[in-house]
Design an enzyme around this catalytic site. Structure first.
Site, mmCIF file in Angstrom:
data_model
loop_
_atom_site.group_PDB
_atom_site.id
_atom_site.type_symbol
_atom_site.label_atom_id
_atom_site.label_comp_id
_atom_site.label_asym_id
_atom_site.label_seq_id
_atom_site.Cartn_x
_atom_site.Cartn_y
_atom_site.Cartn_z
ATOM 1 N N LYS A 95 7.124 13.830 -7.249
ATOM 2 C CA LYS A 95 6.090 12.864 -8.225
ATOM 3 C C LYS A 95 5.647 12.582 -7.076
ATOM 4 O O LYS A 95 5.034 12.161 -5.820
ATOM 5 C CB LYS A 95 7.111 12.196 -7.809
ATOM 6 C CG LYS A 95 7.636 10.343 -8.431
ATOM 7 C CD LYS A 95 7.463 9.435 -7.250
ATOM 8 C CE LYS A 95 6.710 8.843 -6.433
ATOM 9 N NZ LYS A 95 5.569 8.544 -7.031
ATOM 10 N N GLU A 100 2.048 7.410 -9.255
ATOM 11 C CA GLU A 100 1.558 6.307 -10.932
ATOM 12 C C GLU A 100 0.457 5.897 -11.314
ATOM 13 O O GLU A 100 0.009 5.989 -12.573
ATOM 14 C CB GLU A 100 2.463 5.221 -10.857
ATOM 15 C CG GLU A 100 3.980 6.034 -11.251
ATOM 16 C CD GLU A 100 4.918 6.175 -9.188
ATOM 17 O OE1 GLU A 100 5.566 7.232 -9.601
ATOM 18 O OE2 GLU A 100 4.439 6.370 -8.904
ATOM 19 N N GLU A 148 3.636 13.745 6.894
ATOM 20 C CA GLU A 148 2.329 13.026 7.269
ATOM 21 C C GLU A 148 1.839 11.704 7.201
ATOM 22 O O GLU A 148 2.112 10.992 5.689
ATOM 23 C CB GLU A 148 1.504 13.890 6.268
ATOM 24 C CG GLU A 148 -0.210 14.226 6.911
ATOM 25 C CD GLU A 148 -0.803 13.341 5.899
ATOM 26 O OE1 GLU A 148 -1.600 12.307 6.934
ATOM 27 O OE2 GLU A 148 -1.660 13.846 5.103
ATOM 28 N N LEU A 149 2.143 11.314 7.438
ATOM 29 C CA LEU A 149 1.761 9.407 8.143
ATOM 30 C C LEU A 149 0.735 8.928 8.412
ATOM 31 O O LEU A 149 -0.487 9.391 8.035
ATOM 32 C CB LEU A 149 3.225 8.688 8.756
ATOM 33 C CG LEU A 149 4.708 9.804 8.065
ATOM 34 C CD1 LEU A 149 5.762 8.929 9.183
ATOM 35 C CD2 LEU A 149 4.792 9.527 7.122
ATOM 36 N N CYS A 207 -6.421 8.223 5.120
ATOM 37 C CA CYS A 207 -5.687 8.520 6.515
ATOM 38 C C CYS A 207 -6.300 9.157 7.767
ATOM 39 O O CYS A 207 -5.852 8.205 8.630
ATOM 40 C CB CYS A 207 -4.177 9.213 6.728
ATOM 41 S SG CYS A 207 -4.510 11.174 6.038
#
Length: 478
Positions: free
Chosen positions: A173, A176, A248-249, A282
């Site tokens: 996913k 969008e 992976e934040l 990030c």
């Protein structure tokens, strides 16, 4: 931007439209450039069935053959670099030169993991009791990959590369807001002859997709890149089903500038990297802790370079920084700036939206920011740098570690003892000394603390996509 593709889902080797589609906007002009089909539950169930079928084929495919298909797809993406880059710039806003580099970086992820696909070695452990122990690596199964909007092609590439090189199938996913990068990847693999169902691409309401698919038994790994808040939620969902996660934040990268370094060179390189991708990275260097003896020349040079950054439509020549990728980032950054100023921070340049068409925000520098300002604790994820003086390396390390994040960190020094101390004491999964390059395809990338766990890239990267099976083989004849 006429090369922007017609958008589809990709399920079981076939392209699919749906009854519901929503607009994709160019963030530089706010014009609609495409319509993105949104998956219904039936589409997700079809993708899951296709992924199970694909896994049965792909997991039994020889690693060398898997690598050949991955390399063929990567070669096609390199040939299509310009079309992919222009689509990325149209949907994300980044300068075309940066979009071209992103395509190459995504290809490098595929190429590295294709090479690792043939090196997923096990080992044999002899025993004095006449039993041979064999450690065997096997693909984990169906992977659910969830990728963010800030790198439309290279972020999906990381997850697809790891899954396919390991022998897994994947349902991806992608974001969008920036779907074209992932769509181009799917097209390349389709044209390269990847068996149907090994790679499936869906779009839709993120919460609905993750909630529906994570609870499905065939999904054995959730690989996510995004915010810490969403990552915690997804980890909780996965834990209810004992499903492995790769997270992976968020980050809030510190930069320590020691007194022995060249302040102006460090400032210029810091400013250039800070405003790359409009700071929507990030690992973007954000909290600069500069030794007080260098603070003024560093700050002056950094501010001058920030103010000189050419901001505009990424499709135009000479632009260094495009718009923010979506409208909600504009007020979020403005709020962080105003909060810091209200608490006593010095706004040295920028701090405001540019114009009223497109999501443009000025390259911004805040100095002498107090610790209670929100920006000292919250990742701005935009073109905002914080520069504060420190009296010593001890203070710099303490302040660098003062947030719950630990993804990337940077240091500038020419002293070996300082480099050793930062290596030992800075809490981050990735530490760079005298460079602002956080990772390469051949190096493991991931965070500590609230920045997640697991690694992508390097020899460690494929471990997340595999299970380790211990086989005991008695040498006695029964």
């Amino acid at each position: 931007m006429s090369s922007y593709p017609d958008l589809h889902l990709y399920i079981g080797g076939e392209w699919r439209k749906t009854a519901t589609d929503l607009p994709v906007l160019n963030p530089a002009t706010e014009e609609e450039i495409g319509r993105l089909p949104h998956a219904e539950t039936s589409d997700l169930d079809d993708a899951l069935t296709a992924a199970q079928d694909g896994f049965r084929i792909w997991s039994r495919t020889a690693p060398r053959d898997r690598a050949d298909i991955i390399l063929k797809a990567s070669a096609l993406m390199r040939e299509r670099q310009e079309d992919i880059a222009r689509a990325i710039t149209a949907e994300h806003g980044k300068p075309l030169a940066q979009a071209r580099l992103e395509v190459i970086r995504g290809c490098e992820f595929f190429e590295w993991d294709a090479g690792e696909a043939v090196r997923t070695y096990g080992r044999v452990i002899p025993s004095a009791r006449g039993i041979r122990y064999i450690v065997h690596h096997q693909p984990i199964g169906v992977v659910l990959g969830l990728s963010p909007w800030n790198f439309p092609m290279s972020q999906p590439a990381r997850k697809i590369a790891g899954a396919l090189a390991s022998g897994c199938s994947i349902i991806l996913k992608a974001a969008e807001e920036t779907p074209a990068g992932a769509l181009h990847i799917a097209k390349a693999f389709h044209d390269a002859g990847l068996p149907a169902g090994v790679l499936n691409l869906v779009f839709g309401t993120p919460a609905d997709i993750s909630d529906h698919l994570i609870r499905q038994e065939p999904v054995r790994l959730v690989a996510f890149t995004g915010s810490t808040a969403v990552g915690r939620h997804l980890t909780t969902l996965a834990s209810n089903h004992m499903t492995r996660v790769l997270m992976e934040l968020g980050g809030h990268a510190p930069v320590i500038v020691c007194e022995d370094t060249d302040a102006k060179r460090a400032a210029v390189s810091g400013a250039v990297r800070k405003y790359r991708n409009a700071g929507q990275v990030c690992t973007s260097p954000t909290r600069f802790f500069v030794h007080e003896s260098l603070f003024e020349p560093f700050l002056e040079t950094f501010v001058k370079r920030a103010a000189a950054t050419t901001v505009g439509n990424g499709a135009e020549p000479g632009v260094e920084m495009g718009p923010l990728a979506n409208e909600r980032r504009v007020p979020a950054l403005a709020e962080l700036v105003e909060d810091a100023r209200a608490k006593g921070a010095d706004l040295r340049t920028g701090g405001s939206r540019i114009g009223n068409v497109g999501y443009f925000f000025e390259p911004t520098v805040l100095a002498n920011v107090p610790d209670d300002a929100r920006v000292m604790r919250e990742e701005p994820f935009g073109p905002l740098a914080v520069i504060n003086p420190v009296a010593s390396l001890d203070e710099a390390i303490e302040r660098a570690n003062a947030v719950p994040f630990g993804l990337a960190a940077y240091g500038f020094t020419n002293r070996a003892d300082y480099a050793d101390r930062m290596t030992d004491e800075v809490e981050a999964g990735n530490l760079s000394i005298n460079t602002l390059e956080a990772s390469l395809p051949e190096t493991p990338f991931g965070g500590v603390k609230s920045s997640g766990y697991g690694r992508e890239g390097g020899t460690e990267g494929l471990e997340n996509y595999m299970i380790v099976k211990n086989i005991s083989h008695s040498m006695d004849i029964v």
